[in-house]
Design a protein around this motif. Structure first.
Motif, PDB file in Angstrom:
ATOM      1  N   ASP A  28     -11.353  -9.210 -20.480  1.00  0.00           N
ATOM      2  CA  ASP A  28     -10.101  -8.829 -19.906  1.00  0.00           C
ATOM      3  C   ASP A  28     -10.473  -7.511 -18.938  1.00  0.00           C
ATOM      4  OD1 ASP A  28      -8.182  -7.947 -19.722  1.00  0.00           O
ATOM      5  OD2 ASP A  28      -7.910  -6.622 -21.354  1.00  0.00           O
ATOM      6  N   LYS A  34      -9.529  -5.063 -15.505  1.00  0.00           N
ATOM      7  CA  LYS A  34      -8.014  -4.705 -14.600  1.00  0.00           C
ATOM      8  C   LYS A  34      -7.926  -5.581 -13.456  1.00  0.00           C
ATOM      9  CE  LYS A  34      -7.844   0.088 -15.037  1.00  0.00           C
ATOM     10  NZ  LYS A  34      -8.104   1.171 -15.128  1.00  0.00           N
ATOM     11  N   GLY A  35      -7.005  -5.756 -13.035  1.00  0.00           N
ATOM     12  CA  GLY A  35      -6.440  -6.151 -11.835  1.00  0.00           C
ATOM     13  C   GLY A  35      -6.232  -8.144 -11.778  1.00  0.00           C
ATOM     14  N   ILE A  64      -4.019 -10.083 -13.124  1.00  0.00           N
ATOM     15  CA  ILE A  64      -3.366 -11.388 -12.597  1.00  0.00           C
ATOM     16  C   ILE A  64      -2.754 -10.490 -11.350  1.00  0.00           C
ATOM     17  CG2 ILE A  64      -0.785 -10.578 -13.273  1.00  0.00           C
ATOM     18  CD1 ILE A  64      -1.402 -10.293 -16.144  1.00  0.00           C
ATOM     19  N   ALA A  65      -2.909  -9.314 -11.257  1.00  0.00           N
ATOM     20  CA  ALA A  65      -2.654  -8.846  -9.199  1.00  0.00           C
ATOM     21  C   ALA A  65      -3.294 -10.174  -8.317  1.00  0.00           C
ATOM     22  CB  ALA A  65      -3.382  -7.091  -9.058  1.00  0.00           C
ATOM     23  N   THR A  86      -1.940 -13.599  -8.398  1.00  0.00           N
ATOM     24  CA  THR A  86      -0.545 -13.414  -7.765  1.00  0.00           C
ATOM     25  C   THR A  86      -0.873 -13.247  -6.345  1.00  0.00           C
ATOM     26  OG1 THR A  86      -0.215 -11.466  -8.110  1.00  0.00           O
ATOM     27  CG2 THR A  86       0.665 -12.710 -10.325  1.00  0.00           C
ATOM     28  N   GLN A 138      -0.051 -15.015 -20.135  1.00  0.00           N
ATOM     29  CA  GLN A 138      -0.995 -14.667 -20.392  1.00  0.00           C
ATOM     30  C   GLN A 138      -1.140 -13.649 -21.556  1.00  0.00           C
ATOM     31  OE1 GLN A 138      -0.059 -11.301 -20.965  1.00  0.00           O
ATOM     32  NE2 GLN A 138      -1.817 -10.193 -20.237  1.00  0.00           N
ATOM     33  N   VAL A 194      -4.055 -11.255 -24.315  1.00  0.00           N
ATOM     34  CA  VAL A 194      -5.158 -10.752 -24.097  1.00  0.00           C
ATOM     35  C   VAL A 194      -5.160 -10.778 -25.566  1.00  0.00           C
ATOM     36  CG1 VAL A 194      -5.988  -8.059 -23.455  1.00  0.00           C
ATOM     37  CG2 VAL A 194      -4.949  -9.259 -22.342  1.00  0.00           C
TER      38      VAL A 194
END
Lengths: 284, 284, 284, 284
Positions: free
Chosen positions: B12, B14-15, B17-18, B21, B36, B38
């Motif tokens: 896991d 940051k960023g 999913i961004a 997508t 998703q 986590v």
């Protein structure tokens, strides 16, 4: 660390998720939960997102403002952003049945519900002693054909006075007035003691018994103008058989009512429900 | 319109999913499903995503290549991308019990399963006639203590020859060999006739009867070296009572076995399962 | 050792159980199962009893005769006595849906059902090949508005010819005629793909989807003149959510239909159901 | 009209039911419920019978005496006869968890339980205020390794003083001593927070989470010397998934614990359970 929950609803279109997740990235958020739903038939998009913010400097208002300016207009979006520590304030409406009231207050006292319960309203005095046992203000508002307007007025004033966010009808045996429904749209939760749409209206256990069903149910739903026709939040069932009397149906039903209403309260208070087209999206 | 399914697993951070997508946006895809998970304890990230591609020019290989170069390395990600029309090829392993076999072949014939079943393998001849009734090649591979190595060899050759993607043990009553498990890691689905971890091993209905349980269950799981210890895909239960004999347990259990195995096949074949740390993530 | 099953129905009155159990004692029977039900509201008595007869000399006819003379008149009783080895003969009526047919024939082939299935009747040719795969005579009887009388005549002749005891409508998509219903009163089992009384009639999954229910069901019942209003034998349910399309409802419903119909067949064929006042007594 | 309940247990033999039902006839009783169970393997016979007595002159003692002399010796029978208005007296043992306590006291106050609760015993002071809220005497009896003998002595004295018929462990977190178990054989009900025999002992939710099960359960059982090995009265389950944390398991489990314990109390207090060979017969 601050946690926020974002709820989004708009027409389905390309790039929504990318735009929102880029926004989260920008405010240095870490997404810990994302769920979305596309209603393909109606071309509607729904999303629920939880994230942790490492930057303690950013306040909720600033996030909301930024979100509004960056994203909302592009997608013509309706949205809500909450911080996790905002507990919604819930009013309980009751009449004479005590089992749902005992169950909710027991859960509340045991710390299971993410709500504040500052207020119990009733059209009868019967349950006052239970409210007192749990130290919650109990307001008796008589409600009859004759005093509807007055009763409604009193209810609305109390709800304002106590800053109530949503209402739970814990076997409250009176019709809610259109004005109150309009004020609390999709914010009044009822428990109906049947597996809707079977057996709406009065005496569902009697009707179920007469029909000889092998399963009975309970349904929690948001209250709308049409009796027992509002968006369903949660349902559950239990088995019955020929050996069960109507009294058994009622007794078994009490457990269903308790559980199904408690689940609906939990879902609503954790902002996991969205309503569209008289149906709910319930994020897990 | 082409539809693709993407499965992602990485640490896991940051960023993710961004990034993903944004990638979908770049290839002109419209996300119709994203989910998703986590694992907070272990800091692992899982995602499943379905999207429609409006640009018909882009092929699967090109997407995979692009995805690999754009994203995978940044996040040290393991991933799979499928087109929706790739039906996985499934081998059925059976012994003498016919109820799961009948159920799977009935569903297959009725068009309910998103798989090809080119092959049935058995260590007994008993069920050959059923396979023939459904026009599916049936291979008898005897499997005893003495011929384990040879039997395994024959199994592996057949699986290669038929291009098998995953294996379903439909009450196959032999231990799967370590080599085969290694070749089909998290791709061999077993149905165990108890509510695991209660009653692993042989004769679970007899043990459940002896213990006087009020509920029996069935469990589908991926096969690992440890007997009945693999990642659980799906479980279900049914009520029993003192009036039920062991024979009743077995008969009621057959319905459970059928349903729980069929659900696992459906989930696996639609690429809705991911495995980590001997547990499954099952996207709905 | 011979086993017999006795079903009794009469007005509730003192001494019935004593009389019947004394009778069993007299014919040297050992009661291995007794269950009774008193409908207190309507003052009706129902009993189901299984016993083993150690005396091999006594035949069924003699028991029936003796029972009739000793007990029946005193209590103005309706009754049935079966030996355990009499398998009821069941006709399957089908149209185009194949999933219930596959399921029943799979169970039948696997030896799970205590019936003979000498006959499949259909108003379409579509499922003939499945019947042939299982070696069961398939009779195509067209059934339209124009040929109702003729179609019914053909059906009745076939049922007589094959000595059919009861009929199972495995998603048969035609109304059963009043004459046939009268001939097979409480002996025609239908599976309806909803949780009755919710969503009777056509397209229940579509209605359930539109209403936004969180649970769907299936109901098996005896066919009466009133569509979907007959005595309910068995019901079951499964959860759905906003993510499920109508197609998902239908697919999930297929599993319910299979299971609920199979259970009703099992209960009826083992003589565990009795009907009174449009409700069933289902002995476990 | 007087109602009595008769429970019978003996070796299976011909004529028991006839003898008992003739007895009921003799005392001018009308049987409104009869259920029996034969454990074929072990050749044991169990019966539960409810009847109404029209003759008000006959007292319970006289019936018991008559029953004993007429029937019991012939069949070497163990038996109990209760009048319906004898409410059993129940002691609650608790520690620090409050959810089962709130649930039971809520049901008790709402008149759902056919018991008297004259006494709450705890090894901690934490829940005293809840007991006081419901006006039930609360006795703090510390219970540690050092004071076991003394603690047990105090418990036994209190139970005698209050005339306690059975004990409910509502998440009482101490081992019950052998002496107390012997005094209350098959009269101490525990709720274990797993689907026994899976996950006995401490921290079952943690173990279930680690194993990756898809369903969790709760089990109520009579306490025996072997921890979590006593006769099971009732079990129920709920679904979990990869998205649920251990905290979610615990929260979902609380609802199970409440329901499963409440059902066991109801069954026991209505004299619907019998124990033999470490299993229960539970009459419905």
């Amino acid at each position: 660390m601050q946690k926020i929950t974002i709820l989004i609803h708009c027409e389905d279109q390309k790039g929504i998720i990318a735009a929102v997740t880029n926004f989260i990235l920008k405010i240095e958020g870490n997404i810990i939960y994302i769920d979305q739903h596309v209603d393909v038939e109606q071309n509607e998009f729904f999303m629920r997102l939880e994230c942790e913010l490492t930057n303690k400097e950013i306040g909720l208002a600033s996030i909301q403002n930024d979100f509004h300016q960056t994203i909302v207009q592009d997608f013509n979006m309706s949205w809500e952003i909450y911080t996790k520590d905002q507990k919604p304030r819930m009013a309980l409406f009751v009449s004479k049945y005590d089992h749902c009231l005992f169950d909710i207050l027991g859960r509340y006292s045991a710390g299971e519900l993410n709500v504040e319960i500052p207020l119990i309203v009733s059209n009868h005095e019967d349950l006052r002693s239970i409210a007192e046992r749990f130290n919650i203000p109990f307001h008796y508002i008589p409600f009859t054909k004759e005093n509807k307007a007055e009763g409604e007025q009193q209810q609305i004033e109390l709800l304002k006075e106590y800053g109530i966010d949503f209402i739970v009808l814990a076997r409250y045996m009176q019709i809610i007035t259109p004005n109150l429904i309009a004020l609390y749209e999709n914010k009044i939760i009822n428990i109906h003691h049947s597996f809707l749409p079977a057996f709406p209206g009065a005496k569902p256990y009697h009707s179920a018994f007469k029909r000889g069903v092998k399963i009975i149910g309970a349904t929690s739903h948001y209250v709308t103008q049409e009796l027992d026709e509002g968006p369903i939040i949660e349902q559950d069932i239990t088995r019955v058989s020929h050996i069960n009397s109507i009294e058994d149906f009622i007794m078994k039903g009490r457990d269903l009512e308790r559980i199904v209403l408690a689940r609906a309260i939990k879902l609503h208070s954790e902002r996991k429900t969205m309503v569209f087209s008289n149906k709910t999206v319930v994020f897990s």
